[in-house]
Design a protein around this motif. Structure first.
Motif, PDB file in Angstrom:
ATOM      1  N   GLU A 136       0.622  -1.349  -0.077  1.00 27.73           N
ATOM      2  CA  GLU A 136      -0.132   0.018  -0.031  1.00 27.73           C
ATOM      3  C   GLU A 136       0.893   1.355  -0.130  1.00 27.73           C
ATOM      4  O   GLU A 136       0.475   2.180  -0.583  1.00 27.73           O
ATOM      5  CB  GLU A 136      -0.819   0.077   1.199  1.00 27.73           C
ATOM      6  N   GLN A 137       1.993   1.235   0.650  1.00 28.57           N
ATOM      7  CA  GLN A 137       2.843   2.441   0.953  1.00 28.57           C
ATOM      8  C   GLN A 137       3.548   2.641  -0.525  1.00 28.57           C
ATOM      9  O   GLN A 137       3.496   3.716  -0.973  1.00 28.57           O
ATOM     10  CB  GLN A 137       3.968   1.998   1.668  1.00 28.57           C
ATOM     11  N   GLN A 138       3.797   1.621  -1.140  1.00 30.22           N
ATOM     12  CA  GLN A 138       4.332   1.734  -2.627  1.00 30.22           C
ATOM     13  C   GLN A 138       3.280   2.355  -3.593  1.00 30.22           C
ATOM     14  O   GLN A 138       3.708   3.180  -4.665  1.00 30.22           O
ATOM     15  CB  GLN A 138       5.088   0.508  -3.209  1.00 30.22           C
ATOM     16  N   ILE A 139       2.158   1.810  -3.659  1.00 29.32           N
ATOM     17  CA  ILE A 139       1.174   2.383  -4.411  1.00 29.32           C
ATOM     18  C   ILE A 139       0.753   3.743  -4.242  1.00 29.32           C
ATOM     19  O   ILE A 139       0.573   4.571  -5.046  1.00 29.32           O
ATOM     20  CB  ILE A 139      -0.288   1.477  -4.517  1.00 29.32           C
ATOM     21  N   ILE A 140       0.602   4.044  -2.833  1.00 32.20           N
ATOM     22  CA  ILE A 140       0.401   5.560  -2.456  1.00 32.20           C
ATOM     23  C   ILE A 140       1.492   6.402  -2.910  1.00 32.20           C
ATOM     24  O   ILE A 140       1.223   7.825  -3.482  1.00 32.20           O
ATOM     25  CB  ILE A 140       0.047   5.675  -1.105  1.00 32.20           C
ATOM     26  N   GLU A 141       2.797   5.924  -2.592  1.00 30.62           N
ATOM     27  CA  GLU A 141       3.647   6.952  -3.134  1.00 30.62           C
ATOM     28  C   GLU A 141       3.820   6.975  -4.719  1.00 30.62           C
ATOM     29  O   GLU A 141       4.069   8.004  -5.253  1.00 30.62           O
ATOM     30  CB  GLU A 141       5.181   6.161  -2.743  1.00 30.62           C
ATOM     31  N   MET A 142       3.464   5.954  -5.420  1.00 32.47           N
ATOM     32  CA  MET A 142       3.400   6.149  -6.748  1.00 32.47           C
ATOM     33  C   MET A 142       2.304   7.256  -7.380  1.00 32.47           C
ATOM     34  O   MET A 142       2.405   7.993  -8.142  1.00 32.47           O
ATOM     35  CB  MET A 142       3.003   4.717  -7.416  1.00 32.47           C
ATOM     36  N   TRP A 143       1.100   7.135  -6.881  1.00 28.90           N
ATOM     37  CA  TRP A 143      -0.058   8.094  -7.164  1.00 28.90           C
ATOM     38  C   TRP A 143       0.574   9.375  -6.450  1.00 28.90           C
ATOM     39  O   TRP A 143       0.260  10.368  -7.368  1.00 28.90           O
ATOM     40  CB  TRP A 143      -1.338   7.742  -6.508  1.00 28.90           C
ATOM     41  N   ASP A 144       1.178   9.586  -5.552  1.00 32.77           N
ATOM     42  CA  ASP A 144       1.421  10.789  -5.051  1.00 32.77           C
ATOM     43  C   ASP A 144       2.542  11.384  -5.987  1.00 32.77           C
ATOM     44  O   ASP A 144       2.496  12.738  -5.855  1.00 32.77           O
ATOM     45  CB  ASP A 144       2.038  10.794  -3.537  1.00 32.77           C
ATOM     46  N   ALA A 145       3.295  10.855  -6.397  1.00 43.43           N
ATOM     47  CA  ALA A 145       4.416  11.336  -7.245  1.00 43.43           C
ATOM     48  C   ALA A 145       3.904  12.058  -8.488  1.00 43.43           C
ATOM     49  O   ALA A 145       4.430  12.776  -9.285  1.00 43.43           O
ATOM     50  CB  ALA A 145       5.512  10.155  -7.539  1.00 43.43           C
ATOM     51  N   LYS A 146       2.684  11.672  -8.926  1.00 42.68           N
ATOM     52  CA  LYS A 146       2.051  12.155 -10.356  1.00 42.68           C
ATOM     53  C   LYS A 146       1.318  13.539 -10.075  1.00 42.68           C
ATOM     54  O   LYS A 146       1.181  14.176 -10.876  1.00 42.68           O
ATOM     55  CB  LYS A 146       0.725  11.263 -10.683  1.00 42.68           C
ATOM     56  N   THR A 147       1.369  14.147  -8.747  1.00 42.79           N
ATOM     57  CA  THR A 147       0.815  15.379  -8.523  1.00 42.79           C
ATOM     58  C   THR A 147       1.880  16.472  -8.090  1.00 42.79           C
ATOM     59  O   THR A 147       2.942  16.010  -7.642  1.00 42.79           O
ATOM     60  CB  THR A 147      -0.075  15.480  -7.121  1.00 42.79           C
ATOM     61  N   MET A 148       1.730  17.519  -8.743  1.00 47.12           N
ATOM     62  CA  MET A 148       2.709  18.347  -8.495  1.00 47.12           C
ATOM     63  C   MET A 148       2.327  19.398  -7.022  1.00 47.12           C
ATOM     64  O   MET A 148       1.403  20.176  -7.229  1.00 47.12           O
ATOM     65  CB  MET A 148       2.610  19.719  -9.830  1.00 47.12           C
ATOM     66  N   VAL A 149       3.159  19.344  -6.209  1.00 44.98           N
ATOM     67  CA  VAL A 149       2.776  19.706  -4.916  1.00 44.98           C
ATOM     68  C   VAL A 149       3.836  20.672  -4.646  1.00 44.98           C
ATOM     69  O   VAL A 149       4.978  20.724  -4.788  1.00 44.98           O
ATOM     70  CB  VAL A 149       2.947  18.406  -3.841  1.00 44.98           C
ATOM     71  N   GLY A 150       3.289  21.701  -3.636  1.00 46.95           N
ATOM     72  CA  GLY A 150       4.202  22.649  -2.915  1.00 46.95           C
ATOM     73  C   GLY A 150       3.689  23.873  -2.904  1.00 46.95           C
ATOM     74  O   GLY A 150       2.233  24.009  -2.807  1.00 46.95           O
ATOM     75  N   THR A 151       4.494  24.923  -2.839  1.00 47.92           N
ATOM     76  CA  THR A 151       4.060  26.525  -2.757  1.00 47.92           C
ATOM     77  C   THR A 151       3.550  27.008  -4.188  1.00 47.92           C
ATOM     78  O   THR A 151       3.902  25.968  -5.036  1.00 47.92           O
ATOM     79  CB  THR A 151       5.040  27.387  -2.306  1.00 47.92           C
ATOM     80  N   ALA A 152       2.901  27.793  -4.394  1.00 45.22           N
ATOM     81  CA  ALA A 152       2.535  28.429  -5.788  1.00 45.22           C
ATOM     82  C   ALA A 152       3.694  28.398  -6.518  1.00 45.22           C
ATOM     83  O   ALA A 152       3.486  28.067  -7.731  1.00 45.22           O
ATOM     84  CB  ALA A 152       1.404  29.616  -5.535  1.00 45.22           C
ATOM     85  N   GLN A 169       6.491  26.727  -6.511  1.00 47.28           N
ATOM     86  CA  GLN A 169       6.999  25.561  -6.728  1.00 47.28           C
ATOM     87  C   GLN A 169       6.055  24.747  -7.814  1.00 47.28           C
ATOM     88  O   GLN A 169       6.497  24.343  -8.905  1.00 47.28           O
ATOM     89  CB  GLN A 169       7.140  24.730  -5.512  1.00 47.28           C
ATOM     90  N   VAL A 170       4.741  24.884  -7.686  1.00 45.24           N
ATOM     91  CA  VAL A 170       3.752  24.193  -8.581  1.00 45.24           C
ATOM     92  C   VAL A 170       4.041  24.832 -10.119  1.00 45.24           C
ATOM     93  O   VAL A 170       4.022  24.347 -11.008  1.00 45.24           O
ATOM     94  CB  VAL A 170       2.460  24.195  -8.000  1.00 45.24           C
ATOM     95  N   VAL A 171       4.016  26.149 -10.141  1.00 44.87           N
ATOM     96  CA  VAL A 171       4.110  26.756 -11.371  1.00 44.87           C
ATOM     97  C   VAL A 171       5.118  26.475 -11.879  1.00 44.87           C
ATOM     98  O   VAL A 171       5.093  26.394 -13.279  1.00 44.87           O
ATOM     99  CB  VAL A 171       3.939  28.455 -11.078  1.00 44.87           C
ATOM    100  N   GLU A 172       6.546  26.440 -11.325  1.00 45.45           N
ATOM    101  CA  GLU A 172       7.591  26.057 -11.861  1.00 45.45           C
ATOM    102  C   GLU A 172       7.692  24.664 -12.379  1.00 45.45           C
ATOM    103  O   GLU A 172       7.902  24.301 -13.563  1.00 45.45           O
ATOM    104  CB  GLU A 172       8.882  26.320 -10.715  1.00 45.45           C
ATOM    105  N   LYS A 173       6.754  23.856 -11.782  1.00 42.98           N
ATOM    106  CA  LYS A 173       6.729  22.470 -12.354  1.00 42.98           C
ATOM    107  C   LYS A 173       5.714  22.435 -13.635  1.00 42.98           C
ATOM    108  O   LYS A 173       6.035  21.819 -14.632  1.00 42.98           O
ATOM    109  CB  LYS A 173       6.155  21.506 -11.264  1.00 42.98           C
ATOM    110  N   LEU A 174       4.815  23.083 -13.387  1.00 41.98           N
ATOM    111  CA  LEU A 174       3.678  23.381 -14.736  1.00 41.98           C
ATOM    112  C   LEU A 174       4.635  23.809 -15.910  1.00 41.98           C
ATOM    113  O   LEU A 174       4.351  23.218 -17.200  1.00 41.98           O
ATOM    114  CB  LEU A 174       2.707  24.258 -14.310  1.00 41.98           C
TER     115      LEU A 174
END
Length: 206
Positions: free
Chosen positions: A140-156, A158-163
């Motif tokens: 379950e930890q592996q699965i949730i980490e896989m899904w979490d890696a798909k989301t661009m997370v952080g301050t605005a 940081q997120v905009v830089e990734k986008l």
């Protein structure tokens, strides 16, 4: 980075005859919304290319397929009455917050729900506290980490830089975002922060 589509809407006559059905359509003639195909695989990309539709790729679900699918779409694209050249929309999962840690907590809660969905269980997004206290198995930890890696997370910022980096890498015509978290307040705040970071007007008429 363009945030609004550039292709025009398709005009479609009303499907019902209001004289026969007793229905009054207002307005009597209307513009059909732009047609585009949402997918997350090479098959979806080829179908959009064959039909001559804009491709909206769901990177929030399958970011690992993004680059190859977009390349396939552009290579196979056939002009149509809808579109004369390829048009790529990239849909990305995001979660921004004033504090990077809070953004991660909200994103983790959403990823927890996706992990449960993969198990055939209810995938209502739990609170961050519920997600943090959950007794995960190694799998379950592996699965949730896989899904979490798909989301661009952080301050605005940081997120905009990734986008911006994704838009530049894919050369996307349009970027679509999904704010992924638990609470409506956090989702609204993420939207607000990202809009402010891009300098978008508060009122669409501005």
């Amino acid at each position: 980075m363009p945030l609004l589509p550039r292709h025009g809407a398709i005009r479609l006559k009303p499907a019902l005859d209001d004289r026969d059905k007793g229905i009054k359509l207002r307005p009597p003639d209307f513009g059909r919304p732009p047609v585009w195909l949402l997918g997350s695989s090479g098959y979806s990309a080829q179908l959009a290319a064959h039909l001559g539709f804009p491709l909206a790729f769901a990177a929030h679900l399958a970011d690992e397929n993004l680059e190859a699918a977009v390349a396939l779409y552009r290579a196979k694209f056939r002009p149509s009455a809808v579109l004369d050249q390829p048009y790529v929309i990239v849909s990305s999962g995001v979660m921004a917050a004033d504090d990077e840690g809070e953004a991660q907590r909200q994103s983790w809660a959403y990823s927890h729900a996706m992990m449960r969905m993969s198990q055939g269980k209810s995938f209502v997004v739990p609170t961050p506290e519920e997600a943090e206290s959950y007794p995960y198995t190694d799998r379950e930890q592996q699965i949730i980490e896989m899904w979490d890696a798909k989301t661009m997370v952080g301050t605005a910022e940081q997120v905009v830089e990734k986008l911006n980096a994704r838009q530049k890498h894919i050369n996307a015509d349009e970027m679509m975002i999904l704010n992924l978290g638990h609470s409506p307040a956090a989702i609204h705040r993420s939207t607000e922060l990202i809009a402010d970071a891009y300098g978008l007007p508060q009122n669409i008429s501005e």
